[in-house]
Design a protein around this motif. Sequence first.
Motif, PDB file in Angstrom:
ATOM      1  N   PHE A   1      -5.720 -24.739 -42.747  1.00 12.91           N
ATOM      2  CA  PHE A   1      -5.811 -26.077 -42.462  1.00 12.91           C
ATOM      3  C   PHE A   1      -6.639 -26.537 -40.994  1.00 12.91           C
ATOM      4  O   PHE A   1      -6.815 -27.774 -40.859  1.00 12.91           O
ATOM      5  CB  PHE A   1      -4.557 -26.950 -42.648  1.00 12.91           C
ATOM      6  N   SER A   2      -6.806 -25.485 -40.398  1.00 17.90           N
ATOM      7  CA  SER A   2      -7.668 -25.681 -39.136  1.00 17.90           C
ATOM      8  C   SER A   2      -8.856 -24.861 -38.938  1.00 17.90           C
ATOM      9  O   SER A   2      -9.069 -24.027 -37.817  1.00 17.90           O
ATOM     10  CB  SER A   2      -6.750 -25.385 -37.801  1.00 17.90           C
ATOM     11  N   PRO A   3      -9.766 -24.658 -39.890  1.00 16.05           N
ATOM     12  CA  PRO A   3     -10.877 -23.697 -39.674  1.00 16.05           C
ATOM     13  C   PRO A   3     -11.872 -24.136 -38.676  1.00 16.05           C
ATOM     14  O   PRO A   3     -11.849 -25.463 -38.756  1.00 16.05           O
ATOM     15  CB  PRO A   3     -11.500 -23.381 -41.203  1.00 16.05           C
ATOM     16  N   GLY A   4     -12.584 -23.529 -38.293  1.00 15.69           N
ATOM     17  CA  GLY A   4     -13.480 -23.649 -37.343  1.00 15.69           C
ATOM     18  C   GLY A   4     -13.375 -24.234 -35.993  1.00 15.69           C
ATOM     19  O   GLY A   4     -14.119 -24.746 -35.133  1.00 15.69           O
ATOM     20  N   VAL A   5     -12.049 -24.078 -35.543  1.00 14.38           N
ATOM     21  CA  VAL A   5     -11.588 -24.601 -34.144  1.00 14.38           C
ATOM     22  C   VAL A   5     -11.976 -23.499 -33.163  1.00 14.38           C
ATOM     23  O   VAL A   5     -11.863 -23.828 -32.014  1.00 14.38           O
ATOM     24  CB  VAL A   5      -9.998 -24.707 -34.151  1.00 14.38           C
ATOM     25  N   MET A   6     -12.440 -22.299 -33.681  1.00 15.85           N
ATOM     26  CA  MET A   6     -12.788 -21.320 -32.501  1.00 15.85           C
ATOM     27  C   MET A   6     -11.869 -20.933 -31.564  1.00 15.85           C
ATOM     28  O   MET A   6     -12.276 -20.639 -30.530  1.00 15.85           O
ATOM     29  CB  MET A   6     -14.175 -21.919 -32.111  1.00 15.85           C
ATOM     30  N   GLN A   7     -10.690 -20.757 -32.039  1.00 11.46           N
ATOM     31  CA  GLN A   7      -9.792 -20.579 -30.977  1.00 11.46           C
ATOM     32  C   GLN A   7      -8.149 -20.047 -31.986  1.00 11.46           C
ATOM     33  O   GLN A   7      -8.024 -20.429 -33.024  1.00 11.46           O
ATOM     34  CB  GLN A   7      -9.306 -21.647 -29.932  1.00 11.46           C
ATOM     35  N   MET A   8      -7.464 -19.397 -31.082  1.00 18.26           N
ATOM     36  CA  MET A   8      -6.304 -19.031 -31.511  1.00 18.26           C
ATOM     37  C   MET A   8      -6.393 -18.312 -33.162  1.00 18.26           C
ATOM     38  O   MET A   8      -5.318 -18.320 -33.943  1.00 18.26           O
ATOM     39  CB  MET A   8      -5.432 -20.298 -31.972  1.00 18.26           C
ATOM     40  N   GLY A   9      -7.396 -17.631 -33.083  1.00 21.38           N
ATOM     41  CA  GLY A   9      -7.660 -16.711 -34.279  1.00 21.38           C
ATOM     42  C   GLY A   9      -7.864 -17.446 -35.575  1.00 21.38           C
ATOM     43  O   GLY A   9      -8.025 -16.836 -36.812  1.00 21.38           O
ATOM     44  N   ALA A  10      -8.293 -18.658 -35.526  1.00 19.24           N
ATOM     45  CA  ALA A  10      -8.911 -19.308 -36.754  1.00 19.24           C
ATOM     46  C   ALA A  10     -10.311 -18.680 -37.098  1.00 19.24           C
ATOM     47  O   ALA A  10     -10.917 -18.585 -36.371  1.00 19.24           O
ATOM     48  CB  ALA A  10      -8.803 -21.057 -36.391  1.00 19.24           C
ATOM     49  N   GLY A  11     -10.472 -18.724 -38.427  1.00 17.51           N
ATOM     50  CA  GLY A  11     -11.588 -18.411 -39.071  1.00 17.51           C
ATOM     51  C   GLY A  11     -12.505 -19.492 -39.099  1.00 17.51           C
ATOM     52  O   GLY A  11     -12.049 -20.652 -38.712  1.00 17.51           O
ATOM     53  N   ASP A  12     -13.698 -19.464 -39.861  1.00 22.29           N
ATOM     54  CA  ASP A  12     -14.802 -20.399 -39.838  1.00 22.29           C
ATOM     55  C   ASP A  12     -14.629 -21.175 -41.356  1.00 22.29           C
ATOM     56  O   ASP A  12     -13.694 -20.722 -42.112  1.00 22.29           O
ATOM     57  CB  ASP A  12     -16.254 -19.993 -39.764  1.00 22.29           C
ATOM     58  N   TYR A  13     -15.149 -22.093 -41.591  1.00 27.61           N
ATOM     59  CA  TYR A  13     -15.282 -22.853 -42.699  1.00 27.61           C
ATOM     60  C   TYR A  13     -15.374 -21.988 -44.016  1.00 27.61           C
ATOM     61  O   TYR A  13     -14.918 -22.429 -45.181  1.00 27.61           O
ATOM     62  CB  TYR A  13     -16.159 -24.153 -42.820  1.00 27.61           C
ATOM     63  N   ASP A  14     -16.192 -20.968 -43.814  1.00 26.55           N
ATOM     64  CA  ASP A  14     -16.594 -20.371 -45.044  1.00 26.55           C
ATOM     65  C   ASP A  14     -15.546 -19.109 -45.217  1.00 26.55           C
ATOM     66  O   ASP A  14     -15.909 -18.175 -46.121  1.00 26.55           O
ATOM     67  CB  ASP A  14     -17.985 -19.605 -45.033  1.00 26.55           C
ATOM     68  N   ASP A  15     -14.537 -18.984 -44.468  1.00 25.11           N
ATOM     69  CA  ASP A  15     -13.615 -17.991 -44.562  1.00 25.11           C
ATOM     70  C   ASP A  15     -12.739 -18.002 -45.888  1.00 25.11           C
ATOM     71  O   ASP A  15     -12.541 -19.409 -46.266  1.00 25.11           O
ATOM     72  CB  ASP A  15     -12.335 -18.036 -43.559  1.00 25.11           C
ATOM     73  N   PRO A  16     -12.261 -17.079 -46.591  1.00 24.82           N
ATOM     74  CA  PRO A  16     -11.656 -17.366 -48.092  1.00 24.82           C
ATOM     75  C   PRO A  16     -10.115 -17.929 -48.029  1.00 24.82           C
ATOM     76  O   PRO A  16      -9.857 -18.677 -48.623  1.00 24.82           O
ATOM     77  CB  PRO A  16     -11.395 -15.681 -48.250  1.00 24.82           C
ATOM     78  N   MET A  17      -9.801 -18.055 -46.637  1.00 23.42           N
ATOM     79  CA  MET A  17      -8.228 -18.669 -46.463  1.00 23.42           C
ATOM     80  C   MET A  17      -8.460 -19.976 -46.017  1.00 23.42           C
ATOM     81  O   MET A  17      -7.650 -20.651 -45.614  1.00 23.42           O
ATOM     82  CB  MET A  17      -7.660 -18.036 -45.343  1.00 23.42           C
ATOM     83  N   ALA A  18      -9.806 -20.680 -45.740  1.00 27.32           N
ATOM     84  CA  ALA A  18      -9.953 -21.991 -45.299  1.00 27.32           C
ATOM     85  C   ALA A  18     -10.047 -22.908 -46.560  1.00 27.32           C
ATOM     86  O   ALA A  18     -10.736 -22.823 -47.386  1.00 27.32           O
ATOM     87  CB  ALA A  18     -11.592 -22.090 -44.816  1.00 27.32           C
ATOM     88  N   PHE A  19      -9.067 -23.923 -46.599  1.00 26.03           N
ATOM     89  CA  PHE A  19      -8.799 -24.539 -47.547  1.00 26.03           C
ATOM     90  C   PHE A  19      -9.164 -26.285 -47.228  1.00 26.03           C
ATOM     91  O   PHE A  19      -9.396 -26.949 -48.056  1.00 26.03           O
ATOM     92  CB  PHE A  19      -7.355 -24.456 -48.009  1.00 26.03           C
ATOM     93  N   VAL A  20      -8.683 -26.555 -46.064  1.00 26.02           N
ATOM     94  CA  VAL A  20      -9.220 -27.968 -45.665  1.00 26.02           C
ATOM     95  C   VAL A  20      -9.646 -28.114 -44.261  1.00 26.02           C
ATOM     96  O   VAL A  20      -9.102 -27.229 -43.500  1.00 26.02           O
ATOM     97  CB  VAL A  20      -7.672 -28.903 -45.668  1.00 26.02           C
TER      98      VAL A  20
END
Length: 364
Positions: free
Chosen positions: A331-350
Amino acid sequence: MLTFRRSLFAALLLITFVVVLRSSHSIPSSSSPPAPAHRPEDDAHNSNQVTDERSPGQKKNAIQHQRSLNPSPSAPLRERLRYHFPYDLDNKFPAYIWQTWKYTPDSLWFGEELRPAEASWTELHPGFVHQVIPDDTQRSLIKYLYSALPEVFEAYDSMPLPVLKADFFRYLILLARGGIYSDIDTSALKPAADWLPASYDLSTIGFVIGIEADPDRPDWHDWYSRRIQFCQWTIQSKPGHPILRDIVAYITEETLRMKKAKILKVGKMDKTIVEFTGPGAWTDAIFRYFNDPDYFNIGPDSSHNVTYEDFTNQKEWRKVGDVVVLPITSFSPGVMQMGAGDYDDPMAFVKHDFEGTWKTDPSL
């Protein structure tokens, strides 16, 4: 010779005999006991068609609810919320998408910058009912849904800030109707059907949440309210879930407490927005549920509590009872911190745009 009187007498005897004969067939024999009353428990005991995968605590909770009567108006709020909004884990997730904004999408005043995000939910969920509830409709809807619980509506109606009502509304609508709530500045990247792995049995899942923050740094408290913080801008739930019941009762009680103390005013409240209705209060409610022995097998000698350590550095799904916790990427892709993946990550939903529209409220 058969006279009229004799004929009448014979007819009366025949009628009396028929009545007595029928009565004897309708009265059960004293030696045969009546059939026992049907009990719902008998169906569960005799049926081997369904496997109940709920924890013993959840089963106990459900049975207690089935046997409960309509509580009196003086009963604790949580008990009355349980009665009016029962939780059935076996039900499907309702196909609702709830959002709130000042105007509906068909209004000329609905911002053009919000249209792509709002449309993404409809496009990826064609079978869902997608509702954007405007500010002037929320009040009437809450009054209708919670007509049997007047203190809940009083709390909502007494809140002095729109952001407080917006926070409260998401919990209220999900408790009563279930489905998905998502802020107006979010975009759906994948349909909700893809949020959980196919191997999960949906009849054992009643709640889906995502991690908002996992700040593994010494000064984390300068930036976030909790070491692990669960996001509230996107939530999926079946109606009546105990987490929602708890947060609704907590906010109602705190609101009415401050109202009685005459401090439910801007600049006078003894709680911040984060701790009153926001992510701090929300995260606390989730952890209270995870550590509630009524729902989980927590023995009297158990020393283990579910804490932030159980979710830090999480990369995939984690199921805790009937709750699925998604990693920060979901729910927080693309924040570029705390281990979050980018928008194209398989676990990116919102995707959340973090517009913070409530901060522009002139009353703050």
